[in-house]
Write a protein that holds these residues in place. Sequence first.
Motif, PDB file in Angstrom:
ATOM      1  N   GLN A 226       0.837  -1.194   0.000  1.00 42.89           N
ATOM      2  CA  GLN A 226       0.000   0.000   0.000  1.00 42.89           C
ATOM      3  C   GLN A 226       0.875   1.248   0.000  1.00 42.89           C
ATOM      4  OE1 GLN A 226      -3.100  -1.023  -0.388  1.00 42.89           O
ATOM      5  NE2 GLN A 226      -2.328  -3.101  -0.007  1.00 42.89           N
ATOM      6  N   SER A 227       0.307   2.359  -0.446  1.00 50.47           N
ATOM      7  CA  SER A 227       1.087   3.599  -0.564  1.00 50.47           C
ATOM      8  C   SER A 227       0.693   4.664   0.452  1.00 50.47           C
ATOM      9  CB  SER A 227       0.930   4.177  -1.976  1.00 50.47           C
ATOM     10  OG  SER A 227      -0.439   4.460  -2.259  1.00 50.47           O
TER      11      SER A 227
ATOM     12  N   GLU B 286       9.088   5.562   6.064  1.00 47.75           N
ATOM     13  CA  GLU B 286       9.103   5.656   4.603  1.00 47.75           C
ATOM     14  C   GLU B 286      10.326   4.968   4.000  1.00 47.75           C
ATOM     15  OE1 GLU B 286       8.206   9.250   2.627  1.00 47.75           O
ATOM     16  OE2 GLU B 286       6.737   9.924   4.109  1.00 47.75           O
TER      17      GLU B 286
ATOM     18  N   ASN C 222       9.948   1.915   1.402  1.00 45.48           N
ATOM     19  CA  ASN C 222      10.486   2.010   0.038  1.00 45.48           C
ATOM     20  C   ASN C 222      11.282   0.770  -0.319  1.00 45.48           C
ATOM     21  OD1 ASN C 222       9.364   4.530  -0.425  1.00 45.48           O
ATOM     22  ND2 ASN C 222      11.190   5.652   0.217  1.00 45.48           N
TER      23      ASN C 222
ATOM     24  N   THR D 201       0.158   6.799   3.926  1.00 41.71           N
ATOM     25  CA  THR D 201       0.908   7.011   5.165  1.00 41.71           C
ATOM     26  C   THR D 201       0.043   7.630   6.254  1.00 41.71           C
ATOM     27  OG1 THR D 201       1.652   9.210   4.445  1.00 41.71           O
ATOM     28  CG2 THR D 201       3.065   7.328   3.898  1.00 41.71           C
TER      29      THR D 201
ATOM     30  N   GLN E 238       8.819  -2.224  -0.660  1.00 44.87           N
ATOM     31  CA  GLN E 238       8.047  -2.154  -1.901  1.00 44.87           C
ATOM     32  C   GLN E 238       8.908  -2.453  -3.113  1.00 44.87           C
ATOM     33  OE1 GLN E 238       6.432   1.766  -1.423  1.00 44.87           O
ATOM     34  NE2 GLN E 238       4.708   1.085  -0.179  1.00 44.87           N
TER      35      GLN E 238
END
Length: 290
Positions: free
Chosen positions: A91-92, A232, A236, A94, A239
């Motif tokens: 998922q993106s 993050e 990163n 936050t 992902q």
Amino acid sequence: MMKKKFSFFLACLFILTSAASVAHAEDSSASDTKNLSDSPEYTQIRSLEEEMVTWIGQMIYIDQDIPEDFHTEIEYDNASKIYVDTNLEEQSFTSQDEIMSYLKSQNYVWVIPVDASLDGASFSVTVARETNQDIQIQPGGEVGQSNTSEGKWSITEVATYTTDSYKEQMKTETTPIDDHVFIGGIPGLHYPIALCFADGEAKYWKDLGSSYSALEEMPQARLENTTLYNYEQVMNVLQDSQVAPYLSGQELQEKETLLSSPIIWIFAIGIALIVVIGGVLFFEKKRRSK
């Protein structure tokens, strides 16, 4: 220090509970409370207390009879809710609101600390929701399935460990954090880890004393003198790892370094020039032969 496992390796637990995740996701009444005593499954989990004591007794008194006066203190108020098999790494978002809304539809387990009054060791019991599919022979010889125990909670693991419980570790965190949630089963992390929020955003991952292979490969993401990792930066890497799931973080870095090497680019350009020159010579020879 990493937990010493007794029965089921924790990764197997996540595989077991994933079979129930679809059914649980469709349960609109899924609880989002952090306290076991406030959850709708509390009464059912309390009914497993005698079984919990037996499991722990068998761990302590291996190949012996459990004494009649054997006693444990099951710390229900200190139980931690762990969301598992969430695919959060894919998922993106936050935002805390978005993440918590997403997690409400995911499967979870409860990890309950247990004090057996043994020096140097504590215990935990993990309980998870089951969905057992019993195979039945239907009229006419057809094979069907019946979800006879959907929603049932049962013990899936008993472990011994030397760290504080997850909740106790969060109480001693000195970095300003507004809220947190426990998550397990993320590829590269696997073991339960705390996702920490500040100002309505996901800010950190907190190491809870296990061995996280992904975090070990990115010390640059760790906040100095803490057990916190930048949210993050970790996401990163996780992902990016989805592109090549069979490569570790180190292997991915080596692959990226190789692709950026001048030698590789010189070699590639040389091959391209050979193809171009060969094509020109071929068409020139064909033109002259006419």
